[in-house]
Design a protein around this motif. Structure first.
Motif, PDB file in Angstrom:
ATOM      1  N   GLN A  51       0.806  -1.251   0.093  1.00  0.00           N
ATOM      2  CA  GLN A  51      -0.021  -0.070  -0.161  1.00  0.00           C
ATOM      3  C   GLN A  51       0.823   1.264   0.091  1.00  0.00           C
ATOM      4  N   PHE A  52       1.856   1.302   1.041  1.00  0.00           N
ATOM      5  CA  PHE A  52       2.811   2.377   0.852  1.00  0.00           C
ATOM      6  C   PHE A  52       3.492   2.693  -0.365  1.00  0.00           C
ATOM      7  N   ILE A  53       4.334   1.665  -0.931  1.00  0.00           N
ATOM      8  CA  ILE A  53       5.027   1.907  -2.155  1.00  0.00           C
ATOM      9  C   ILE A  53       4.201   2.092  -3.283  1.00  0.00           C
ATOM     10  N   ALA A  54       3.081   1.713  -3.407  1.00  0.00           N
ATOM     11  CA  ALA A  54       2.016   2.050  -4.574  1.00  0.00           C
ATOM     12  C   ALA A  54       1.730   3.421  -4.445  1.00  0.00           C
ATOM     13  N   GLY A  55       1.168   3.948  -3.325  1.00  0.00           N
ATOM     14  CA  GLY A  55       0.907   5.136  -2.906  1.00  0.00           C
ATOM     15  C   GLY A  55       1.863   6.165  -3.302  1.00  0.00           C
ATOM     16  N   MET A  56       3.026   5.846  -2.759  1.00  0.00           N
ATOM     17  CA  MET A  56       4.245   6.826  -2.963  1.00  0.00           C
ATOM     18  C   MET A  56       4.505   6.909  -4.505  1.00  0.00           C
ATOM     19  N   ALA A  57       4.316   5.940  -5.112  1.00  0.00           N
ATOM     20  CA  ALA A  57       4.930   5.889  -6.633  1.00  0.00           C
ATOM     21  C   ALA A  57       3.824   6.730  -7.295  1.00  0.00           C
ATOM     22  N   GLY A  58       2.671   6.550  -6.920  1.00  0.00           N
ATOM     23  CA  GLY A  58       1.498   7.573  -7.608  1.00  0.00           C
ATOM     24  C   GLY A  58       1.707   9.048  -7.205  1.00  0.00           C
ATOM     25  N   GLN A  59       2.192   9.291  -6.117  1.00  0.00           N
ATOM     26  CA  GLN A  59       2.381  10.556  -5.495  1.00  0.00           C
ATOM     27  C   GLN A  59       3.716  11.449  -5.894  1.00  0.00           C
ATOM     28  N   HIS A  60       4.689  10.423  -6.305  1.00  0.00           N
ATOM     29  CA  HIS A  60       5.976  10.851  -6.895  1.00  0.00           C
ATOM     30  C   HIS A  60       6.409  10.253  -8.116  1.00  0.00           C
ATOM     31  N   PRO A  61       5.752  10.323  -9.148  1.00  0.00           N
ATOM     32  CA  PRO A  61       6.154   9.742 -10.469  1.00  0.00           C
ATOM     33  C   PRO A  61       7.689  10.140 -10.852  1.00  0.00           C
ATOM     34  N   ASP A  62       8.195  11.326 -10.280  1.00  0.00           N
ATOM     35  CA  ASP A  62       9.645  11.660 -10.446  1.00  0.00           C
ATOM     36  C   ASP A  62      10.646  10.967  -9.899  1.00  0.00           C
ATOM     37  N   VAL A  63      10.195   9.767  -9.099  1.00  0.00           N
ATOM     38  CA  VAL A  63      11.085   8.709  -8.129  1.00  0.00           C
ATOM     39  C   VAL A  63      10.741   7.349  -8.769  1.00  0.00           C
ATOM     40  N   ASN A  64      11.863   6.544  -8.491  1.00  0.00           N
ATOM     41  CA  ASN A  64      11.852   5.080  -8.734  1.00  0.00           C
ATOM     42  C   ASN A  64      11.856   4.210  -7.463  1.00  0.00           C
ATOM     43  N   PHE A  65      10.899   3.544  -7.258  1.00  0.00           N
ATOM     44  CA  PHE A  65      10.767   2.897  -5.853  1.00  0.00           C
ATOM     45  C   PHE A  65      11.040   1.470  -5.973  1.00  0.00           C
ATOM     46  N   ILE A  66      11.928   0.876  -5.202  1.00  0.00           N
ATOM     47  CA  ILE A  66      12.205  -0.487  -4.842  1.00  0.00           C
ATOM     48  C   ILE A  66      11.838  -1.108  -3.569  1.00  0.00           C
ATOM     49  N   GLY A  67      10.813  -1.923  -3.710  1.00  0.00           N
ATOM     50  CA  GLY A  67      10.242  -2.654  -2.272  1.00  0.00           C
ATOM     51  C   GLY A  67      11.168  -3.884  -1.908  1.00  0.00           C
ATOM     52  N   ILE A  68      11.358  -4.180  -0.848  1.00  0.00           N
ATOM     53  CA  ILE A  68      11.930  -5.678  -0.421  1.00  0.00           C
ATOM     54  C   ILE A  68      11.262  -6.210   0.628  1.00  0.00           C
ATOM     55  N   GLU A  69      10.671  -7.446   0.282  1.00  0.00           N
ATOM     56  CA  GLU A  69       9.936  -8.193   1.314  1.00  0.00           C
ATOM     57  C   GLU A  69      10.250  -9.741   1.267  1.00  0.00           C
ATOM     58  N   LEU A  70      10.506 -10.461   2.147  1.00  0.00           N
ATOM     59  CA  LEU A  70      10.919 -11.619   2.326  1.00  0.00           C
ATOM     60  C   LEU A  70       9.932 -12.675   2.279  1.00  0.00           C
ATOM     61  N   ALA A  71       8.797 -12.565   2.828  1.00  0.00           N
ATOM     62  CA  ALA A  71       7.679 -13.413   2.934  1.00  0.00           C
ATOM     63  C   ALA A  71       6.885 -13.656   1.568  1.00  0.00           C
ATOM     64  N   LYS A  72       7.009 -14.848   1.026  1.00  0.00           N
ATOM     65  CA  LYS A  72       6.427 -14.887  -0.485  1.00  0.00           C
ATOM     66  C   LYS A  72       5.017 -14.517  -0.579  1.00  0.00           C
ATOM     67  N   SER A  73       4.017 -14.695   0.607  1.00  0.00           N
ATOM     68  CA  SER A  73       2.772 -14.919   0.497  1.00  0.00           C
ATOM     69  C   SER A  73       2.532 -13.151   0.479  1.00  0.00           C
ATOM     70  N   ILE A  74       3.421 -12.379   0.971  1.00  0.00           N
ATOM     71  CA  ILE A  74       3.149 -10.859   1.221  1.00  0.00           C
ATOM     72  C   ILE A  74       3.622 -10.167  -0.159  1.00  0.00           C
ATOM     73  N   ILE A  75       4.698 -10.714  -0.316  1.00  0.00           N
ATOM     74  CA  ILE A  75       5.462  -9.864  -1.861  1.00  0.00           C
ATOM     75  C   ILE A  75       4.552 -10.143  -2.951  1.00  0.00           C
ATOM     76  N   VAL A  76       3.681 -11.312  -3.068  1.00  0.00           N
ATOM     77  CA  VAL A  76       2.684 -11.553  -4.246  1.00  0.00           C
ATOM     78  C   VAL A  76       1.558 -10.664  -4.020  1.00  0.00           C
ATOM     79  N   MET A  77       1.312  -9.958  -2.680  1.00  0.00           N
ATOM     80  CA  MET A  77       0.163  -9.273  -2.550  1.00  0.00           C
ATOM     81  C   MET A  77       0.665  -7.851  -2.838  1.00  0.00           C
ATOM     82  N   ALA A  78       1.640  -7.652  -2.613  1.00  0.00           N
ATOM     83  CA  ALA A  78       2.283  -6.274  -3.037  1.00  0.00           C
ATOM     84  C   ALA A  78       2.327  -6.323  -4.707  1.00  0.00           C
ATOM     85  N   GLY A  79       2.862  -7.242  -5.369  1.00  0.00           N
ATOM     86  CA  GLY A  79       2.838  -7.485  -6.613  1.00  0.00           C
ATOM     87  C   GLY A  79       1.537  -7.053  -7.219  1.00  0.00           C
TER      88      GLY A  79
END
Length: 212
Positions: A51-79
């Motif tokens: 939620q945070f990284i997607a929101g920030m990406a929309g608010q700041h299109p002039d920035v590249n964002f990289i999110g790191i998450e270890l839990a497989k079940s969570i990273i796919v939800m972020a994806g």
């Protein structure tokens, strides 16, 4: 908290290697080339459901964002969330962030976000806190000379510990908020945890710190 198994997770990872990047160490020092632009890179450690990284990406299109998450079940939800929002300035890593120097070159990152990290409250677990000095050494390496660390948490103990840790390491503290939501920051993008905790009336703390 134990995460529920997502039977579709492996297939999602295979089908979305353009978004959840396999073998990210191969991209070390080349992330701007991968994004196809020269925009600054901001990294979120423990990106959760996105939620945070997607929101920030929309608010700041002039920035590249990289999110790191270890839990497989969570990273796919972020994806899934990033795909839904059609953000082209977000990439995700399904990795352990134990040593960020494996994935990022010196001075490659502009900002690091630590959102609601595990406080590891027991003294014997101090070394696991993401604001322990060994992690700060990593951040200093990958961040640009005046790079910034932004910390948000509901845990007062972790917040106080982090302020001391930052100061001892020689970082300059900026924008220290002891009650973020009462401060009324219109640009604050909430995480899933933040929404949950604030709905219960819990205080949210935030600060930013820069290497001088």
């Amino acid at each position: 908290m134990r995460q529920r198994h997502k039977p579709w997770a492996d297939e999602f990872l295979k089908e979305n290697t353009h978004l959840i990047i396999p073998n990210p160490a191969e991209r070390k020092g080349k992330w701007r080339n991968y994004f196809g632009n020269d925009k600054p890179i901001h990294v979120e450690i423990g990106t959760g459901k996105g939620q945070f990284i997607a929101g920030m990406a929309g608010q700041h299109p002039d920035v590249n964002f990289i999110g790191i998450e270890l839990a497989k079940s969570i990273i796919v939800m972020a994806g899934s969330k990033v795909k839904e929002t059609a953000r082209d300035n977000v990439l995700l890593l399904h990795e352990d962030a134990a040593d960020l120097r494996e994935f990022f070159a010196e001075n490659e990152v502009s900002v690091i976000y630590l959102n609601f990290s595990d406080p590891w409250p027991k003294n014997r677990h101090e070394k696991r806190r993401l604001t322990f000095h060994t992690f700060l050494e990593q951040y200093q390496y990958i961040l640009q000379p005046e790079g910034e660390i932004v910390l948000k948490t509901d845990n007062q103990g972790l917040f106080e510990y982090s302020l001391v840790s930052f100061s001892r390491f020689g970082l300059e503290l900026n924008k220290v908020n002891l009650d973020l939501h009462n401060a009324g920051d219109p640009e604050n993008v909430m995480t899933e945890y933040e929404e949950k905790f604030s709905a219960k009336g819990q205080t949210i703390y935030r600060c930013s710190a820069q290497f001088s």
